[in-house]
Scaffold this motif. Sequence first.
Motif, PDB file in Angstrom:
ATOM      1  N   PRO A  11       0.820  -1.212   0.000  1.00 36.13           N
ATOM      2  CA  PRO A  11       0.000   0.000   0.000  1.00 36.13           C
ATOM      3  C   PRO A  11       0.856   1.266   0.000  1.00 36.13           C
ATOM      4  O   PRO A  11       2.005   1.238   0.405  1.00 36.13           O
ATOM      5  CB  PRO A  11      -0.836  -0.108   1.283  1.00 36.13           C
ATOM      6  CG  PRO A  11      -0.268  -1.242   2.065  1.00 36.13           C
ATOM      7  CD  PRO A  11       0.696  -1.989   1.224  1.00 36.13           C
ATOM      8  N   THR A  13      -0.459   4.366   1.264  1.00 32.60           N
ATOM      9  CA  THR A  13      -0.799   5.139   2.453  1.00 32.60           C
ATOM     10  C   THR A  13      -1.301   4.194   3.538  1.00 32.60           C
ATOM     11  O   THR A  13      -1.829   3.127   3.222  1.00 32.60           O
ATOM     12  CB  THR A  13      -1.900   6.177   2.155  1.00 32.60           C
ATOM     13  OG1 THR A  13      -3.047   5.472   1.655  1.00 32.60           O
ATOM     14  CG2 THR A  13      -1.455   7.202   1.141  1.00 32.60           C
ATOM     15  N   GLU A  16      -5.133   1.956   3.827  1.00 30.09           N
ATOM     16  CA  GLU A  16      -5.667   2.035   2.459  1.00 30.09           C
ATOM     17  C   GLU A  16      -6.743   0.968   2.328  1.00 30.09           C
ATOM     18  O   GLU A  16      -6.489  -0.206   2.540  1.00 30.09           O
ATOM     19  CB  GLU A  16      -4.526   1.781   1.470  1.00 30.09           C
ATOM     20  CG  GLU A  16      -4.871   2.063   0.042  1.00 30.09           C
ATOM     21  CD  GLU A  16      -3.644   1.946  -0.853  1.00 30.09           C
ATOM     22  OE1 GLU A  16      -3.689   1.123  -1.777  1.00 30.09           O
ATOM     23  OE2 GLU A  16      -2.659   2.659  -0.635  1.00 30.09           O
ATOM     24  N   ARG A  17      -7.951   1.362   2.013  1.00 31.14           N
ATOM     25  CA  ARG A  17      -9.055   0.414   1.906  1.00 31.14           C
ATOM     26  C   ARG A  17      -9.049  -0.264   0.537  1.00 31.14           C
ATOM     27  O   ARG A  17      -8.690   0.356  -0.454  1.00 31.14           O
ATOM     28  CB  ARG A  17     -10.379   1.150   2.110  1.00 31.14           C
ATOM     29  CG  ARG A  17     -10.570   1.589   3.544  1.00 31.14           C
ATOM     30  CD  ARG A  17     -11.867   2.369   3.735  1.00 31.14           C
ATOM     31  NE  ARG A  17     -12.099   2.658   5.142  1.00 31.14           N
ATOM     32  CZ  ARG A  17     -11.426   3.583   5.844  1.00 31.14           C
ATOM     33  NH1 ARG A  17     -10.465   4.277   5.280  1.00 31.14           N
ATOM     34  NH2 ARG A  17     -11.705   3.787   7.116  1.00 31.14           N
ATOM     35  N   GLY A  19      -9.935  -1.276  -2.988  1.00 32.69           N
ATOM     36  CA  GLY A  19     -10.674  -0.531  -4.001  1.00 32.69           C
ATOM     37  C   GLY A  19     -10.299   0.938  -4.064  1.00 32.69           C
ATOM     38  O   GLY A  19     -10.599   1.607  -5.046  1.00 32.69           O
ATOM     39  N   GLU A  20      -9.645   1.474  -3.032  1.00 35.71           N
ATOM     40  CA  GLU A  20      -9.190   2.865  -3.081  1.00 35.71           C
ATOM     41  C   GLU A  20      -7.989   2.955  -4.007  1.00 35.71           C
ATOM     42  O   GLU A  20      -7.162   2.055  -4.051  1.00 35.71           O
ATOM     43  CB  GLU A  20      -8.751   3.345  -1.681  1.00 35.71           C
ATOM     44  CG  GLU A  20      -9.890   3.751  -0.796  1.00 35.71           C
ATOM     45  CD  GLU A  20      -9.399   4.388   0.513  1.00 35.71           C
ATOM     46  OE1 GLU A  20     -10.233   5.004   1.168  1.00 35.71           O
ATOM     47  OE2 GLU A  20      -8.215   4.250   0.848  1.00 35.71           O
ATOM     48  N   CYS A  21      -7.885   4.039  -4.722  1.00 37.09           N
ATOM     49  CA  CYS A  21      -6.768   4.231  -5.642  1.00 37.09           C
ATOM     50  C   CYS A  21      -6.158   5.613  -5.427  1.00 37.09           C
ATOM     51  O   CYS A  21      -6.381   6.522  -6.240  1.00 37.09           O
ATOM     52  CB  CYS A  21      -7.220   4.072  -7.092  1.00 37.09           C
ATOM     53  SG  CYS A  21      -7.818   2.413  -7.450  1.00 37.09           S
ATOM     54  N   PRO A  22      -5.435   5.801  -4.317  1.00 36.73           N
ATOM     55  CA  PRO A  22      -4.824   7.111  -4.109  1.00 36.73           C
ATOM     56  C   PRO A  22      -3.751   7.359  -5.169  1.00 36.73           C
ATOM     57  O   PRO A  22      -3.174   6.415  -5.685  1.00 36.73           O
ATOM     58  CB  PRO A  22      -4.207   7.006  -2.713  1.00 36.73           C
ATOM     59  CG  PRO A  22      -3.996   5.541  -2.499  1.00 36.73           C
ATOM     60  CD  PRO A  22      -5.078   4.842  -3.290  1.00 36.73           C
TER      61      PRO A  22
END
Length: 108
Positions: A11, A13, A16-17, A19-22
């Motif tokens: 990850p 960050t 990070e959940r 499906g999140e795409c920071p």
Amino acid sequence: ALLIGAVTIGPITPVERPGECPPVPPEVFSSRYLIIYDESGKNLVREVYFTQIDGGATGYFAATIGAGTYTVDINRNGIDRAANFPMKLTVSKDETITINVDIDTGIR
């Protein structure tokens, strides 16, 4: 021989959940690379840098190497881990080998 593959790094960050795409800073890729050593794992043959795709957590690499047996590893930035590395690899002259690199940054 040609060595190619996809690269994922994460990850990026903490917490990070799925499906999140920071957005992924370019240095996440520029600070990490593949290291190819001779068969003994002691003598550097070459370093292969990753190319990031569209600011995301995926990228790729490609390298031409001669026939032979090599030890391939990542450069271990911080507490990075990558399953299956270091690995031994034997290639013939006209072979194309695909190795996918999945780097776990250890960020939680």
